[in-house]
Design a protein around this motif. Structure first.
Motif, short mmCIF file in Angstrom:
data_model
loop_
_atom_site.label_atom_id
_atom_site.label_comp_id
_atom_site.label_asym_id
_atom_site.label_seq_id
_atom_site.Cartn_x
_atom_site.Cartn_y
_atom_site.Cartn_z
N LEU A 29 0.85 -1.17 0.00
CA LEU A 29 0.00 0.00 0.00
C LEU A 29 0.90 1.23 0.00
O LEU A 29 2.12 1.12 -0.04
CB LEU A 29 -0.93 -0.02 1.21
CG LEU A 29 -1.99 -1.13 1.20
CD1 LEU A 29 -2.90 -1.00 2.41
CD2 LEU A 29 -2.80 -1.11 -0.08
N SER A 30 0.31 2.42 0.07
CA SER A 30 1.07 3.66 -0.08
C SER A 30 2.15 3.83 0.97
O SER A 30 3.25 4.29 0.68
CB SER A 30 0.12 4.85 -0.01
OG SER A 30 -0.79 4.83 -1.07
N ALA A 31 1.84 3.52 2.21
CA ALA A 31 2.75 3.75 3.32
C ALA A 31 2.82 2.49 4.17
O ALA A 31 1.83 1.78 4.34
CB ALA A 31 2.28 4.92 4.16
N MET A 32 4.01 2.24 4.68
CA MET A 32 4.22 1.02 5.45
C MET A 32 4.98 1.36 6.73
O MET A 32 5.76 2.32 6.76
CB MET A 32 5.06 0.00 4.66
CG MET A 32 4.53 -0.36 3.29
SD MET A 32 3.15 -1.52 3.35
CE MET A 32 3.95 -2.98 4.02
N GLY A 33 4.80 0.54 7.74
CA GLY A 33 5.53 0.82 8.96
C GLY A 33 5.59 -0.35 9.91
O GLY A 33 4.91 -1.37 9.72
N TRP A 34 6.44 -0.21 10.90
CA TRP A 34 6.55 -1.17 11.99
C TRP A 34 6.11 -0.48 13.29
O TRP A 34 6.52 0.66 13.56
CB TRP A 34 7.99 -1.65 12.14
CG TRP A 34 8.46 -2.53 11.03
CD1 TRP A 34 9.18 -2.16 9.93
CD2 TRP A 34 8.23 -3.93 10.90
NE1 TRP A 34 9.41 -3.24 9.12
CE2 TRP A 34 8.85 -4.35 9.70
CE3 TRP A 34 7.59 -4.89 11.68
CZ2 TRP A 34 8.83 -5.68 9.27
CZ3 TRP A 34 7.57 -6.21 11.25
CH2 TRP A 34 8.19 -6.58 10.05
N ALA A 94 2.55 -2.98 9.38
CA ALA A 94 1.27 -2.39 9.00
C ALA A 94 1.38 -1.68 7.66
O ALA A 94 2.43 -1.13 7.33
CB ALA A 94 0.79 -1.42 10.07
N ALA A 95 0.29 -1.70 6.92
CA ALA A 95 0.22 -1.05 5.61
C ALA A 95 -0.96 -0.08 5.60
O ALA A 95 -2.03 -0.42 6.12
CB ALA A 95 0.05 -2.10 4.52
N PHE A 96 -0.74 1.07 5.02
CA PHE A 96 -1.76 2.12 5.07
C PHE A 96 -2.05 2.66 3.67
O PHE A 96 -1.19 2.70 2.81
CB PHE A 96 -1.29 3.26 5.97
CG PHE A 96 -1.00 2.81 7.37
CD1 PHE A 96 0.29 2.50 7.76
CD2 PHE A 96 -2.01 2.69 8.31
CE1 PHE A 96 0.57 2.06 9.04
CE2 PHE A 96 -1.75 2.26 9.60
CZ PHE A 96 -0.45 1.94 9.97
N HIS A 97 -3.30 3.13 3.50
CA HIS A 97 -3.74 3.65 2.21
C HIS A 97 -3.27 5.09 1.99
O HIS A 97 -3.35 5.59 0.87
CB HIS A 97 -5.26 3.58 2.13
CG HIS A 97 -5.80 2.19 2.31
ND1 HIS A 97 -6.10 1.67 3.55
CD2 HIS A 97 -6.06 1.21 1.41
CE1 HIS A 97 -6.56 0.43 3.40
NE2 HIS A 97 -6.54 0.12 2.12
N SER A 98 -2.84 5.75 3.04
CA SER A 98 -2.41 7.14 2.91
C SER A 98 -1.42 7.48 4.01
O SER A 98 -1.31 6.77 5.02
CB SER A 98 -3.62 8.08 3.04
OG SER A 98 -4.13 8.04 4.36
N SER A 103 0.21 8.28 9.82
CA SER A 103 0.48 9.20 10.93
C SER A 103 -0.39 8.90 12.15
O SER A 103 0.00 9.19 13.28
CB SER A 103 0.28 10.64 10.48
OG SER A 103 -1.10 10.92 10.27
N GLN A 104 -1.56 8.33 11.89
CA GLN A 104 -2.47 7.99 12.98
C GLN A 104 -2.28 6.57 13.49
O GLN A 104 -2.89 6.20 14.49
CB GLN A 104 -3.93 8.15 12.50
CG GLN A 104 -4.27 9.54 11.98
CD GLN A 104 -4.17 10.57 13.07
OE1 GLN A 104 -4.75 10.44 14.15
NE2 GLN A 104 -3.40 11.62 12.83
N GLY A 105 -1.47 5.80 12.78
CA GLY A 105 -1.39 4.38 13.13
C GLY A 105 -2.77 3.77 13.08
O GLY A 105 -3.16 2.98 13.95
N SER A 106 -3.49 4.14 12.03
CA SER A 106 -4.93 3.87 11.97
C SER A 106 -5.27 2.39 11.93
O SER A 106 -4.63 1.60 11.24
CB SER A 106 -5.51 4.55 10.73
OG SER A 106 -6.86 4.18 10.54
#
Length: 121
Positions: A29-34, A94-98, A103-106
């Motif tokens: 997805l657009s943004a990824m994180g740990w 985690a993978a995020f759509h935006s 930023s919210q760790g949604s």
């Protein structure tokens, strides 16, 4: 529907290293994180890569952890060096759509199942 599979983690003594990996299927997805969460603690961002390829690190892991991604096989890595007991936690990819979701760790993002990292002193 994106699905995340995590690997790596385990137990290590203080000062040691571990590498976490996360494969996204069928694509990133657009943004990824740990992120990580220790018992009775709130979830916190460890490291992330936004949609522009910019990396961000939590203060406590800066200069010890390195996030990277390999677009050719949709894999996100987290190299963790000089691990300390306070790094002990469950780690989630985690993978995020935006970038906003990142930023919210949604919870609207896609979350991996988690992998335990335990660091002994």
């Amino acid at each position: 529907q994106v699905h995340l599979v995590q690997s790596g983690g385990g137990s290590v003594q203080a000062g040691g290293s571990l590498r976490l990996s996360c494969t996204a299927s069928p694509y990133f997805l657009s943004a990824m994180g740990w992120f990580r969460q220790a018992p009775e603690e709130e979830r916190e961002e460890v490291a992330s890569i936004n949609s522009h390829g910019r990396t961000h690190y939590g203060v406590s892991v800066r200069n010890r952890f390195t996030i990277s991604k390999v677009d050719t096989d949709n894999t996100l890595h987290l190299q963790m060096d000089n691990l300390q007991p306070e790094d002990t936690a469950m780690y989630y990819c985690a993978a995020f759509h935006s970038d906003f979701e990142l930023s919210q760790g949604s919870d609207e993002g896609v979350w991996g199942p988690g992998t335990q990292v335990t660091v002994s002193s």
